[in-house]
Design an enzyme around this catalytic site. Structure first.
Site, PDB file in Angstrom:
ATOM      1  N   HIS A 228       0.828  -1.212   0.000  1.00 33.09           N
ATOM      2  CA  HIS A 228       0.000   0.000   0.000  1.00 33.09           C
ATOM      3  C   HIS A 228       0.862   1.263   0.000  1.00 33.09           C
ATOM      4  O   HIS A 228       0.468   2.279   0.567  1.00 33.09           O
ATOM      5  CB  HIS A 228      -0.936   0.035   1.215  1.00 33.09           C
ATOM      6  CG  HIS A 228      -1.633  -1.268   1.470  1.00 33.09           C
ATOM      7  ND1 HIS A 228      -2.791  -1.645   0.812  1.00 33.09           N
ATOM      8  CD2 HIS A 228      -1.322  -2.304   2.291  1.00 33.09           C
ATOM      9  CE1 HIS A 228      -3.161  -2.835   1.233  1.00 33.09           C
ATOM     10  NE2 HIS A 228      -2.280  -3.274   2.120  1.00 33.09           N
ATOM     11  N   SER A 349      15.972  20.538 -17.258  1.00 30.34           N
ATOM     12  CA  SER A 349      14.803  21.309 -17.634  1.00 30.34           C
ATOM     13  C   SER A 349      15.291  22.565 -18.341  1.00 30.34           C
ATOM     14  O   SER A 349      16.361  23.077 -18.038  1.00 30.34           O
ATOM     15  CB  SER A 349      14.016  21.662 -16.382  1.00 30.34           C
ATOM     16  OG  SER A 349      13.298  22.853 -16.583  1.00 30.34           O
ATOM     17  N   LYS A 355      17.051  20.767 -12.130  1.00 28.68           N
ATOM     18  CA  LYS A 355      16.307  19.543 -12.412  1.00 28.68           C
ATOM     19  C   LYS A 355      17.138  18.473 -13.124  1.00 28.68           C
ATOM     20  O   LYS A 355      17.978  18.784 -13.963  1.00 28.68           O
ATOM     21  CB  LYS A 355      15.082  19.856 -13.287  1.00 28.68           C
ATOM     22  CG  LYS A 355      14.021  20.671 -12.609  1.00 28.68           C
ATOM     23  CD  LYS A 355      13.296  19.927 -11.499  1.00 28.68           C
ATOM     24  CE  LYS A 355      12.326  18.903 -12.037  1.00 28.68           C
ATOM     25  NZ  LYS A 355      11.207  19.539 -12.724  1.00 28.68           N
ATOM     26  N   GLU A 362      10.105   7.728 -17.777  1.00 25.93           N
ATOM     27  CA  GLU A 362       8.788   8.342 -17.970  1.00 25.93           C
ATOM     28  C   GLU A 362       8.236   8.039 -19.357  1.00 25.93           C
ATOM     29  O   GLU A 362       7.056   7.734 -19.534  1.00 25.93           O
ATOM     30  CB  GLU A 362       8.866   9.861 -17.761  1.00 25.93           C
ATOM     31  CG  GLU A 362       8.977  10.238 -16.289  1.00 25.93           C
ATOM     32  CD  GLU A 362       9.182  11.732 -16.079  1.00 25.93           C
ATOM     33  OE1 GLU A 362       9.037  12.513 -17.040  1.00 25.93           O
ATOM     34  OE2 GLU A 362       9.499  12.109 -14.942  1.00 25.93           O
TER      35      GLU A 362
END
Ligand code: ARG
Length: 461
Positions: A228, A349, A355, A362
């Site tokens: 969970h 980025s 970043k 992804e």
């Protein structure tokens, strides 16, 4: 229109088809109808600010080549159309833009068919030699990118068939004896897919290898195990990684199993009803390495469940990669900071200098969507088709091709990226200590000392 009873508002109601419409309402109705007409009118003005890009047909590589009907398009055509209607239909129905990818499988199939026709005394030795010579030359032309693919010749079969006739004359015309494009395309697709499955399985092996190596390096690296998404019990990073090796092992087995059903020979079914020539399908199967022969000709030309089954197995491969991708993204986030990825697998980025984005995981997660989509596309393509062959089946190619390409590229990206994963063992260890992750072990300890498990659980909680 007849003037109706007086209207209390405007004193001039109208009776239209037996219904009284007040003048205000009538005016509104006319206004709405007029708007509707102008909104959908073919004469409505174009948005003046949209740039006009060249039409697709001009940009496609095929139209650049000679022999393309679009190249000879008369300039007398209205500026609203970029090609004559018949040419548009031709382009709409043609598949050569993508099925030329099957060219070598098509040539292999033709060589086996021709050899069989000769062995069964259906064509002579000279014809066979001519066909073989012509096909050899065509193969070379394609390899050297000198083959002229013509959209007006519809598909890979007609393009190669026509060139063969150009090269060797009548022998080329005899090649199609006892065969149809319907059993030909089914054969080509199966031959091609069989090779791609082997290729994909090779990449799965590579990915498993990378997982096992990384797991070995981290056989004793403690990390939190989650249920969970909550810290549950400590595990090791090696243990965690090997869970994925198991998933890919099942994917591998699924692909091998699907391969058996892919590797069945449709050729000999002709258009749908078989052929009256005394052909020998066993011989063709043997030459092409097919392990079985499709028994029913109607089924053989129309079945695409071999492709659907492959896509289902491929969708599971992607689903497994996507789960791993999701974990990499999570572990890479500064909240977890469990791992670092090699620089070449992350990007910066354009606006935020700090970043380091996990673009590859992804994208893999994102591409899983398109592969699942291809599976659904093929299932939907099939569900309404009556026996036997229908042109709908031409639509199986692009989803199938894209599935193969996406799976191969993604497996490759992951098997090359994983060896570069760096682990922050301390961060993992710290996290494993959070949330009383050893509570179960403490309860188990008490049980071993004679406490009943329920009581031990209660005492620890
Ligand atoms: N391009 C077709 C396909 O992909 C080949 C078979 C065409 N057969 C036919 N009868 N039109 O399915």
């Amino acid at each position: 229109l007849r003037v109706g009873p007086k209207c209390g508002v405007c004193f001039g109601g109208r009776l239209v088809n037996g219904t009284t419409i007040h003048c205000a309402a009538l005016r509104a109705a006319i206004r709405i109808a007029t708007q509707r007409i102008s909104r959908f009118s073919v004469n409505r003005p174009l948005h003046s600010h949209s740039p006009v890009y060249p039409p697709r047909s001009i940009m496609s590589e095929q139209s650049a080549k000679a022999g393309d009907p679009l190249a000879s398009k008369s300039t007398a055509w209205s500026g609203r159309f970029d090609e004559p209607v018949a040419d548009f239909v031709l382009r709409y129905t043609a598949s050569v833009g993508f099925d030329r990818r099957l060219a070598f499988a098509d040539i292999d199939g033709s060589l086996a068919h021709a050899a069989m026709l000769h062995e069964c005394d259906i064509i002579g030795a000279i014809d066979l030699a001519d066909i073989e010579r012509g096909l050899r030359q065509i193969r070379e032309e394609i390899e050297r990118d000198q083959f002229e693919w013509r959209v007006e010749l519809e598909d890979v079969h007609v393009n190669i068939g026509r060139r063969l006739i150009e090269l060797v004359g009548d022998a080329g015309k005899r090649l199609h004896t006892g065969r149809s494009r319907n059993d030909q395309i089914a054969t080509d697709t199966r031959l091609w897919l069989r090779g791609e499955i082997d290729h994909i399985v090779g990449w799965i092996d590579g990915l498993q290898h990378a997982l096992v190596e990384l797991a070995e390096r981290h056989a004793a690296t403690v990390m939190p195990g989650f249920t969970h998404m909550q810290v549950a019990q400590p595990v090791t990073f090696g243990h965690h990684l090997l869970a994925y090796a198991e998933m890919f092992e099942r994917d591998r087995a699924r692909l091998f199993d699907a391969r058996k059903r892919v590797n069945s020979l449709p050729l000999g079914s002709a258009a749908l009803a078989g052929t009256t020539y005394p052909i020998n399908r066993g011989l063709v199967a043997q030459k092409l390495g097919f392990e079985s022969i499709a028994e029913n000709s109607l089924d053989a030309v129309s079945d695409r469940d071999f492709a659907i089954e492959f896509c289902a197995a491929a969708a599971l491969v992607m689903t497994h990669i996507s789960r791993l991708a999701e974990e990499l993204v999570t572990w890479l986030s500064p909240r977890y900071a469990f791992i670092r990825l090699p620089d070449r697998y992350t990007t910066g980025s354009s606006i935020m200098p700090q970043k380091r984005n996990p673009d590859v995981p992804e994208l893999a997660r994102g591409k899983t969507g398109r592969v699942t989509g291809h599976l659904v596309a093929l299932l939907t393509l099939m569900k309404g088709q009556p026996l036997a062959y229908n042109k709908d089946n031409q639509e199986d190619k692009e989803p199938l091709f894209d599935t193969v390409d996406t799976v191969v590229d993604t497996l490759r990206a992951f098997s090359e990226m994983l060896p570069g994963v760096e682990v922050d063992a301390e961060a993992m260890h710290r996290a494993a200590e959070e949330g009383y992750s050893t509570a179960t072990d403490l309860a188990d300890y008490l049980v071993k000392k004679g406490v009943a498990f329920r009581d031990a659980h209660e005492a620890v909680a």
